[in-house]
Design an enzyme around this catalytic site. Structure first.
Site, PDB file in Angstrom:
ATOM      1  N   TYR A   1       7.802  12.087  18.303  1.00 32.35           N
ATOM      2  CA  TYR A   1       7.776  11.929  19.754  1.00 32.35           C
ATOM      3  C   TYR A   1       8.215  13.189  20.494  1.00 32.35           C
ATOM      4  O   TYR A   1       8.094  13.256  21.713  1.00 32.35           O
ATOM      5  CB  TYR A   1       8.677  10.757  20.174  1.00 32.35           C
ATOM      6  CG  TYR A   1       8.236   9.451  19.584  1.00 32.35           C
ATOM      7  CD1 TYR A   1       7.084   8.826  20.018  1.00 32.35           C
ATOM      8  CD2 TYR A   1       8.962   8.854  18.563  1.00 32.35           C
ATOM      9  CE1 TYR A   1       6.659   7.624  19.472  1.00 32.35           C
ATOM     10  CE2 TYR A   1       8.556   7.655  17.999  1.00 32.35           C
ATOM     11  CZ  TYR A   1       7.410   7.053  18.461  1.00 32.35           C
ATOM     12  OH  TYR A   1       6.990   5.865  17.909  1.00 32.35           O
TER      13      TYR A   1
ATOM     14  N   HIS B   1       6.294  11.122  27.286  1.00 28.16           N
ATOM     15  CA  HIS B   1       7.330  10.098  27.429  1.00 28.16           C
ATOM     16  C   HIS B   1       8.724  10.687  27.181  1.00 28.16           C
ATOM     17  O   HIS B   1       9.720  10.105  27.602  1.00 28.16           O
ATOM     18  CB  HIS B   1       7.053   8.969  26.430  1.00 28.16           C
ATOM     19  CG  HIS B   1       7.223   7.587  26.973  1.00 28.16           C
ATOM     20  ND1 HIS B   1       7.283   7.273  28.316  1.00 28.16           N
ATOM     21  CD2 HIS B   1       7.341   6.404  26.322  1.00 28.16           C
ATOM     22  CE1 HIS B   1       7.422   5.968  28.460  1.00 28.16           C
ATOM     23  NE2 HIS B   1       7.468   5.418  27.270  1.00 28.16           N
TER      24      HIS B   1
ATOM     25  N   ASN C   1      12.147   1.488  25.009  1.00 28.13           N
ATOM     26  CA  ASN C   1      12.115   0.105  25.475  1.00 28.13           C
ATOM     27  C   ASN C   1      13.448  -0.620  25.327  1.00 28.13           C
ATOM     28  O   ASN C   1      13.593  -1.733  25.830  1.00 28.13           O
ATOM     29  CB  ASN C   1      11.016  -0.675  24.752  1.00 28.13           C
ATOM     30  CG  ASN C   1       9.647  -0.103  25.023  1.00 28.13           C
ATOM     31  OD1 ASN C   1       9.464   0.776  25.857  1.00 28.13           O
ATOM     32  ND2 ASN C   1       8.664  -0.618  24.323  1.00 28.13           N
TER      33      ASN C   1
END
Length: 178
Positions: A27, A32, A72
């Site tokens: 990531y 993000h 999340n």
């Protein structure tokens, strides 16, 4: 620099700054994780520790966390830190990617809608309030295609130039909050 202030930040006391993203090499440098990049630029390797399911640092009078819970579930880390330091939600600034802002734009505001951002939703649920400050870093929107794939994709070289400028603007904004 693109900046809108919705409240008087000369009288507001920010004590905790949260930088949202996803842990893991896959990531790194994705849209993000733009706030993780901001954390890395601000903190570097200065006195990092693990607290609150996060990478934790203190700098310039702020407590800084980079949650390692995945986007999340960011509320877990934020609520633990807020509880430990006995913070109210309005003493917290959350830095995050925002697909509603054009690439490279930065906006500081108090509260506001969650706009489908699952990290913000997790924080609001765990704090019991949406009344925390946000430093929104624009990542733009895809012209077509799946938003999930878009936010988890890296910036192009040309886009990275705009992102680097936005990160410098974001650092300047944070410095004004002291």
């Amino acid at each position: 620099m693109y900046l809108i202030l919705s409240i008087d930040y000369t009288t507001t006391v920010i004590k905790l700054i949260v930088f949202l993203g996803n842990p893991g090499q896959e990531y790194k440098n994705t849209r993000h994780n733009v706030a993780f990049s901001l954390f890395d630029e601000i903190v570097g390797n200065d006195s990092l520790s693990n607290k609150f399911h996060s990478i934790f640092a203190q700098k310039d009078g702020f407590k800084l966390i980079k949650p390692m819970t995945f986007m999340n579930l960011s509320g877990t880390a934020v609520s633990e830190a807020a509880s430990f330091y006995k913070l109210k939600s309005d003493e917290i600034l959350v830095c995050h990617d925002d697909s509603e802002l054009p690439l490279g734009k930065v906006k500081l505001q108090m509260g506001g809608g969650l706009k489908g951002h699952k990290g913000l939703k997790s924080i609001a649920e765990r704090l019991g309030s949406e009344s925390f400050h946000r430093l929104r870093i624009g990542i733009g929107r895809p012209k077509y295609g799946d938003m999930r794939i878009f936010v988890l994709s890296p910036f192009t070289k040309d886009e990275q130039v705009q992102v680097d400028s936005a990160l410098k603007d974001a650092q300047k904004i944070i410095k004004t909050l002291k």
